[in-house]
Design a protein around this motif. Structure first.
Motif, PDB file in Angstrom:
ATOM      1  N   PRO A 175       0.827  -1.203   0.000  1.00 45.30           N
ATOM      2  CA  PRO A 175       0.000   0.000   0.000  1.00 45.30           C
ATOM      3  C   PRO A 175       0.869   1.263   0.000  1.00 45.30           C
ATOM      4  CG  PRO A 175      -0.716  -1.539   1.692  1.00 45.30           C
ATOM      5  CD  PRO A 175       0.598  -2.032   1.190  1.00 45.30           C
ATOM      6  N   PRO A 176       0.452   2.307  -0.705  1.00 45.53           N
ATOM      7  CA  PRO A 176       1.166   3.583  -0.638  1.00 45.53           C
ATOM      8  C   PRO A 176       1.194   4.119   0.790  1.00 45.53           C
ATOM      9  CG  PRO A 176      -0.430   3.580  -2.445  1.00 45.53           C
ATOM     10  CD  PRO A 176      -0.691   2.351  -1.634  1.00 45.53           C
ATOM     11  N   GLU A 177       2.198   4.875   1.095  1.00 49.18           N
ATOM     12  CA  GLU A 177       2.355   5.420   2.446  1.00 49.18           C
ATOM     13  C   GLU A 177       1.121   6.220   2.851  1.00 49.18           C
ATOM     14  OE1 GLU A 177       5.429   8.248   5.042  1.00 49.18           O
ATOM     15  OE2 GLU A 177       5.871   7.758   2.939  1.00 49.18           O
ATOM     16  N   GLY A 178       0.593   5.913   4.030  1.00 45.64           N
ATOM     17  CA  GLY A 178      -0.546   6.639   4.588  1.00 45.64           C
ATOM     18  C   GLY A 178      -1.905   6.111   4.167  1.00 45.64           C
ATOM     19  N   LEU A 179      -1.943   5.204   3.194  1.00 47.78           N
ATOM     20  CA  LEU A 179      -3.238   4.748   2.694  1.00 47.78           C
ATOM     21  C   LEU A 179      -4.024   3.987   3.757  1.00 47.78           C
ATOM     22  CD1 LEU A 179      -5.327   4.278   0.465  1.00 47.78           C
ATOM     23  CD2 LEU A 179      -4.023   2.255  -0.216  1.00 47.78           C
ATOM     24  N   LEU A 180      -3.386   3.056   4.448  1.00 47.45           N
ATOM     25  CA  LEU A 180      -4.113   2.253   5.425  1.00 47.45           C
ATOM     26  C   LEU A 180      -4.638   3.103   6.573  1.00 47.45           C
ATOM     27  CD1 LEU A 180      -1.987  -1.022   5.599  1.00 47.45           C
ATOM     28  CD2 LEU A 180      -3.781  -0.341   3.992  1.00 47.45           C
ATOM     29  N   GLU A 181      -3.852   4.085   6.989  1.00 42.94           N
ATOM     30  CA  GLU A 181      -4.310   4.995   8.044  1.00 42.94           C
ATOM     31  C   GLU A 181      -5.526   5.800   7.572  1.00 42.94           C
ATOM     32  OE1 GLU A 181      -1.269   4.585   7.025  1.00 42.94           O
ATOM     33  OE2 GLU A 181      -0.046   4.019   8.759  1.00 42.94           O
ATOM     34  N   SER A 182      -5.511   6.203   6.299  1.00 46.23           N
ATOM     35  CA  SER A 182      -6.663   6.929   5.747  1.00 46.23           C
ATOM     36  C   SER A 182      -7.906   6.052   5.721  1.00 46.23           C
ATOM     37  CB  SER A 182      -6.349   7.425   4.328  1.00 46.23           C
ATOM     38  OG  SER A 182      -5.325   8.393   4.342  1.00 46.23           O
TER      39      SER A 182
END
Length: 231
Positions: free
Chosen positions: A197-204
């Motif tokens: 996953p691109p950086e920050g995607l899962l947190e979003s």
């Protein structure tokens, strides 16, 4: 004209193939006459591109409780009204839900597995983001078929006691329990590719899905304590 005895509608990448394999271990429970787990027809009937008979003829009155589990139905807008029109009033509608962030990652791995180069990632990513809006999708189905018809399960909890989960569905079909076999066998998943996953995607995604998960606990009484995404 006959109808399915049970209908599975989702969610994609939530163990539905594994669970259907367990469900159909019962000698009185089966799939349509073509042997397919996923018919991909109910929404096409609703969209007007297939006749009702193309679907209903797969479920003859032959003493077997036959059904169809197509995960795409959960998120398809024409499927609920079509189900309400075609299915008998006591046919249970089965739903298996997985942690929405884990489900998203699994779905993107599957998309990467099936992709041809270059991978058109914006399309599957957009569709799969919406696929985790479980509360909205359940509300749509409940509006058309009624809440009492919906049998909603949490995948992570079902994995801890699959016999109990399958027994509950068999009971709704009027079938007595039988011992399950091979409950821990590997999934027949077709997802082979890796995907980062691109950086920050899962947190979003955790932020995006949090209101949906809250509604699952408040409106549907689901125990999602095994999910990383918490309300």
């Amino acid at each position: 004209m006959t109808t399915p005895a049970w209908l599975g509608i989702g969610a994609q990448r939530s163990g539905t193939t594994w669970f259907t394999d367990l469900l159909t271990q019962h000698p009185a429970v089966g799939l349509g006459t073509n042997g397919k787990k996923e018919q991909h027809l109910l929404h096409k009937v609703g969209d007007g591109v297939e006749p009702e008979s193309a679907y209903l003829d797969l479920f003859p009155a032959d003493g077997i409780s036959r059904g169809d589990w197509t995960p795409q139905y959960l998120r398809h807008a024409s499927a609920p009204a079509t189900a309400a029109r075609l299915l008998g009033p006591d046919v249970p509608v089965l739903v298996l839900l997985r942690d929405p962030v884990d489900r998203f990652v699994s779905a993107l791995r599957l998309a990467a597995t099936r992709a041809t180069s270059p991978w058109p990632y914006p399309v599957p990513m957009t569709v799969q983001t919406f696929s985790g809006f479980y509360a909205d999708q359940l509300a749509m189905w409940a509006h058309h078929v009624g809440r009492r018809r919906l049998h909603v399960m949490v995948y992570e909890a079902v994995r801890t006691d699959p016999q109990r989960a399958v027994d509950e569905v068999w009971a709704r079909l009027g079938a007595s329990p039988v011992p399950l076999q091979d409950v821990d066998r590997p999934s027949r998943s077709s997802s082979q590719a890796s995907w980062t996953p691109p950086e920050g995607l899962l947190e979003s995604l955790e932020v995006l899905y949090r209101p949906q998960v809250r509604r699952l606990t408040e409106d549907w009484g689901l125990d999602v304590s095994l999910w990383s995404t918490q309300p």
